[in-house]
Design a protein around this motif. Structure first.
Motif, PDB file in Angstrom:
ATOM      1  N   PRO A 114    -112.732  -8.718 -94.306  1.00  0.00           N
ATOM      2  CA  PRO A 114    -113.435  -9.490 -93.417  1.00  0.00           C
ATOM      3  C   PRO A 114    -112.605 -10.925 -93.072  1.00  0.00           C
ATOM      4  O   PRO A 114    -111.906 -11.401 -93.726  1.00  0.00           O
ATOM      5  N   THR A 166    -115.634  -8.307 -89.112  1.00  0.00           N
ATOM      6  CA  THR A 166    -115.372  -7.427 -90.502  1.00  0.00           C
ATOM      7  C   THR A 166    -114.067  -6.876 -90.646  1.00  0.00           C
ATOM      8  O   THR A 166    -113.497  -6.608 -89.718  1.00  0.00           O
ATOM      9  N   GLU A 202    -118.399  -9.633 -95.353  1.00  0.00           N
ATOM     10  CA  GLU A 202    -118.830 -10.578 -94.133  1.00  0.00           C
ATOM     11  C   GLU A 202    -117.836 -11.537 -93.951  1.00  0.00           C
ATOM     12  O   GLU A 202    -117.165 -12.052 -94.770  1.00  0.00           O
TER      13      GLU A 202
END
Lengths: 117, 202
Positions: B21, B26, B119
């Motif tokens: 990410p 991502t 994330e």
């Protein structure tokens, strides 16, 4: 990218300059003769220099995209020292000119880099 | 022919960074954008109407960057966000370097890596300001503008500069004489030819 450092080294005769430029141009322009130009350059400079030249040619495919994608203005050093050269070479016709104020007063390169004195 | 270890290692590091990410995308999204950039870059010498890669933001960055103007950039930034746009510029530029290197050597391109989960940080650095470009960047600054162009996206900046340094100047940017197989004037002759062929004003 307008390369100010290409003409300030004091080395006027660049060894194998023609083969290097022809190879780099074939790579960047999609020349059908890229294989031939690669062989010519390898024969002229040897594998060690050839790989380094290939790396520099490759990385400038990235630099031009960073510069054009982000719209950065030309650095003051280059604007102030390139003078009429941009006009002479037709560089002022490029789209990216709009990102730079090109009417900066000319100043000697040594004002920016003491190595040039 | 032998490829210097610094170049091999920088490519491996780039693939590792690309797969994870970033700041706004991502790993899976970054690789999808990279694939789009790769397809467009491979067709960059073809007339636009002959290309098979989908036209879009990544195609423009990868194949027609010299046609980008403030209006197009502003519109693209309004669609994806300013820092997210910078991250995409970094991805397109990184793919361009590594694929151009394969073309230059006459070898196959390395397949893209597999995405890692995680994330995006969704954080912007604090010292960003207007330098007259399409996007904000680190201010104040005393180095070349191209060295700060991607600073709005730390992960994009790390991705691109992790490749650019070993491929170009290895930290010797201000040195006019290099202790390397290729001399500085030879390197600049190559750089000038590529920049001119790409019609890059900067």
């Amino acid at each position: 990218m307008l390369r100010a450092s290409s003409d300030v080294s004091g080395e006027r005769d660049v060894p194998h300059r023609a083969e290097l430029e022809i190879f780099a141009t074939a790579l960047a322009s999609g020349g059908a003769d890229l294989d031939q130009r690669r062989d010519e350059l390898r024969a002229a400079v040897g594998d060690e220099v050839f790989v380094e030249a290939a790396a520099v040619a490759a990385v400038f495919h990235g630099y031009v995209r960073v510069a054009d994608g982000t719209g950065i203005p030309v650095d003051e050093l280059v604007v102030a020292t390139s003078g009429d050269l941009r006009e002479e070479l037709g560089i002022n016709a490029y789209e990216g000119r709009a990102n730079t104020m090109v009417d900066v007063a000319e100043r000697p390169a040594a004002e920016f880099n003491p190595q040039l004195k | 022919m032998r490829i210097p270890s610094r170049l091999v290692e920088s490519k491996s590091a780039a693939w590792d960074r690309l797969a994870g990410p970033g700041d706004w995308w991502t790993g899976e999204e970054r690789l999808a954008f990279a694939a789009e950039a790769r397809a467009a870059f491979a067709e960059r010498h073809q007339a636009p109407w002959l290309r098979t890669a989908p036209a879009g933001l990544m195609s423009k960055l990868a194949a027609d960057a010299n046609q980008i103007d403030r209006s197009w950039a502003t519109e693209s930034i309004s669609e994806v966000g300013e820092a997210a746009y910078v991250e995409l510029v970094a991805i397109a530029a990184s793919i361009a370097v590594l694929d151009a290197f394969a073309e230059a050597l006459g070898v196959e391109r390395t397949p893209l890596p597999t995405a890692r989960e995680g994330e995006p940080t969704r954080r912007e650095p604090e010292d960003m300001g207007d330098a007259g470009a399409y996007v904000r960047m680190t201010t104040p600054w005393s180095d070349a503008n191209v060295a700060r162009a991607l600073t709005l996206s730390p992960s994009g900046n790390a991705l691109y500069r992790g490749i650019a340094m070993p491929f170009y100047h290895e930290g010797q940017f201000l040195d006019l004489a290099w202790d390397r197989p290729i001399s500085r004037p030879q390197a600049e002759a190559v750089a000038t030819a590529v920049s001119a062929a790409n019609e890059c004003f900067y």
